[in-house]
Scaffold this motif. Structure first.
Motif, short mmCIF file in Angstrom:
data_model
loop_
_atom_site.label_atom_id
_atom_site.label_comp_id
_atom_site.label_asym_id
_atom_site.label_seq_id
_atom_site.Cartn_x
_atom_site.Cartn_y
_atom_site.Cartn_z
N ALA A 19 0.97 -1.29 0.16
CA ALA A 19 -0.03 -0.05 -0.10
C ALA A 19 0.75 1.25 -0.02
CB ALA A 19 -0.99 -0.09 1.23
N ILE A 20 1.91 1.05 0.43
CA ILE A 20 2.96 2.35 0.61
C ILE A 20 4.10 2.15 -0.52
CG2 ILE A 20 2.25 2.96 2.76
CD1 ILE A 20 5.07 1.97 3.69
N GLY A 21 4.13 1.24 -0.96
CA GLY A 21 4.94 1.09 -2.24
C GLY A 21 6.46 0.90 -1.72
N VAL A 22 6.48 -0.27 -0.85
CA VAL A 22 7.97 -0.63 -0.12
C VAL A 22 7.85 -1.91 -0.18
CG1 VAL A 22 9.67 -0.45 1.59
CG2 VAL A 22 7.94 1.60 0.90
N PRO A 23 8.99 -2.57 -1.12
CA PRO A 23 9.00 -3.88 -1.04
C PRO A 23 9.42 -4.67 0.44
CG PRO A 23 10.58 -3.00 -2.80
CD PRO A 23 9.76 -1.94 -1.59
N ILE A 24 8.95 -5.56 0.80
CA ILE A 24 9.31 -6.29 2.06
C ILE A 24 10.73 -6.65 2.21
CG2 ILE A 24 8.66 -8.29 3.62
CD1 ILE A 24 6.05 -8.63 2.21
N SER A 25 11.40 -7.13 1.28
CA SER A 25 12.83 -7.28 1.35
C SER A 25 13.56 -6.08 1.78
CB SER A 25 13.29 -7.81 -0.26
OG SER A 25 13.14 -6.79 -0.99
N LYS A 26 13.02 -4.64 1.26
CA LYS A 26 13.88 -3.56 1.82
C LYS A 26 13.38 -3.45 3.06
CE LYS A 26 14.52 1.55 0.68
NZ LYS A 26 15.37 1.40 -0.11
N LEU A 27 12.17 -3.53 3.61
CA LEU A 27 11.95 -3.49 4.94
C LEU A 27 12.70 -4.27 5.86
CD1 LEU A 27 7.86 -3.13 4.92
CD2 LEU A 27 9.46 -1.20 5.14
N ALA A 28 12.86 -5.80 5.40
CA ALA A 28 13.54 -6.73 6.22
C ALA A 28 15.10 -6.11 6.29
CB ALA A 28 13.45 -7.93 5.41
N VAL A 29 15.51 -5.70 5.21
CA VAL A 29 17.11 -5.25 5.22
C VAL A 29 17.23 -4.08 6.30
CG1 VAL A 29 18.99 -4.14 3.98
CG2 VAL A 29 17.76 -6.05 3.10
N GLU A 30 16.17 -3.13 6.29
CA GLU A 30 16.30 -1.80 7.24
C GLU A 30 16.10 -2.69 8.86
OE1 GLU A 30 13.45 1.13 6.14
OE2 GLU A 30 14.22 1.00 4.00
N ALA A 31 15.52 -3.77 8.76
CA ALA A 31 15.18 -4.30 10.06
C ALA A 31 16.49 -5.06 10.45
CB ALA A 31 14.16 -5.26 10.20
N GLY A 32 17.71 -5.27 9.66
CA GLY A 32 18.41 -6.08 10.14
C GLY A 32 18.52 -7.27 9.72
N LEU A 33 17.41 -7.80 9.04
CA LEU A 33 17.33 -9.14 8.58
C LEU A 33 17.67 -9.37 7.11
CD1 LEU A 33 13.55 -9.41 9.72
CD2 LEU A 33 15.83 -10.15 10.88
N ALA A 34 17.80 -10.51 6.55
CA ALA A 34 18.07 -11.01 5.20
C ALA A 34 16.98 -10.55 4.32
CB ALA A 34 18.50 -12.38 5.11
N ALA A 35 17.35 -9.91 3.18
CA ALA A 35 16.42 -9.52 2.04
C ALA A 35 15.59 -10.58 1.66
CB ALA A 35 17.29 -9.05 0.99
N SER A 36 16.02 -11.92 1.80
CA SER A 36 15.39 -13.23 1.66
C SER A 36 14.25 -13.46 2.62
CB SER A 36 16.28 -14.23 1.21
OG SER A 36 16.72 -14.47 2.43
N THR A 37 14.02 -12.70 3.40
CA THR A 37 13.16 -12.96 4.67
C THR A 37 11.71 -13.08 3.94
OG1 THR A 37 14.36 -11.91 6.22
CG2 THR A 37 12.13 -12.20 6.68
N SER A 38 11.19 -12.17 3.22
CA SER A 38 10.16 -12.24 2.65
C SER A 38 9.63 -13.35 1.63
CB SER A 38 9.66 -10.76 2.03
OG SER A 38 10.71 -10.74 0.76
N SER A 39 10.81 -13.67 1.03
CA SER A 39 10.64 -14.93 -0.04
C SER A 39 10.43 -16.27 0.89
CB SER A 39 11.74 -14.83 -1.04
OG SER A 39 12.97 -15.36 -0.28
N ARG A 40 11.01 -16.16 2.00
CA ARG A 40 11.05 -17.33 2.74
C ARG A 40 9.50 -17.49 3.38
NH1 ARG A 40 15.93 -16.04 4.70
NH2 ARG A 40 15.32 -15.17 6.59
N TRP A 41 8.92 -16.38 3.87
CA TRP A 41 7.61 -16.42 4.36
C TRP A 41 6.64 -16.73 3.23
CZ3 TRP A 41 7.37 -10.54 6.45
CH2 TRP A 41 8.11 -10.50 7.76
N ARG A 42 6.82 -16.37 1.92
CA ARG A 42 5.99 -16.55 0.73
C ARG A 42 6.08 -18.16 0.49
NH1 ARG A 42 8.04 -11.95 -1.31
NH2 ARG A 42 9.24 -13.13 -2.93
N THR A 43 7.10 -18.85 0.59
CA THR A 43 7.55 -20.24 0.26
C THR A 43 7.15 -21.17 1.43
OG1 THR A 43 10.00 -20.06 0.52
CG2 THR A 43 8.99 -19.58 -1.66
N GLY A 44 6.71 -20.67 2.38
CA GLY A 44 6.35 -21.61 3.35
C GLY A 44 7.38 -21.78 4.58
N GLY A 45 8.52 -21.17 4.29
CA GLY A 45 9.55 -21.06 5.39
C GLY A 45 9.27 -20.63 6.64
#
Length: 83
Positions: A19-45
């Motif tokens: 809704a605010i036009g920010v990729p989750i991967s970018k939010l994850a990196v800003e939170a100190g997490l791996a950019a792949s965090t969102s893809s793991r969420w989507r793939t059932g990780g």
């Protein structure tokens, strides 16, 4: 009274980020997490409360910053709605 914020689901975080036009991967990196965090969420990780909470904090900070920016750009609307 406790001041506890409900932890959002990964789906809710994804919807609000879109809704605010920010990729989750970018939010994850800003939170100190791996950019792949969102893809793991989507793939059932799965997601942990720690990762959800971290990404949610960054998301909410981005939302607040956007809101403040919009209020600065349109002070007439803020004043009108406050009346």
């Amino acid at each position: 009274m406790q001041n506890r914020t409900e932890i959002l689901t990964s789906e809710a975080i994804a919807e609000r980020a879109a809704a605010i036009g920010v990729p989750i991967s970018k939010l994850a990196v800003e939170a100190g997490l791996a950019a792949s965090t969102s893809s793991r969420w989507r793939t059932g990780g799965g997601s942990t409360l720690r990762t959800l909470r971290a990404v949610q904090r960054v998301l909410e900070a981005r939302e607040r910053a956007l809101l403040q920016q919009l209020m600065h750009l349109h002070p007439d609307l803020v004043e009108r709605d406050a009346a």
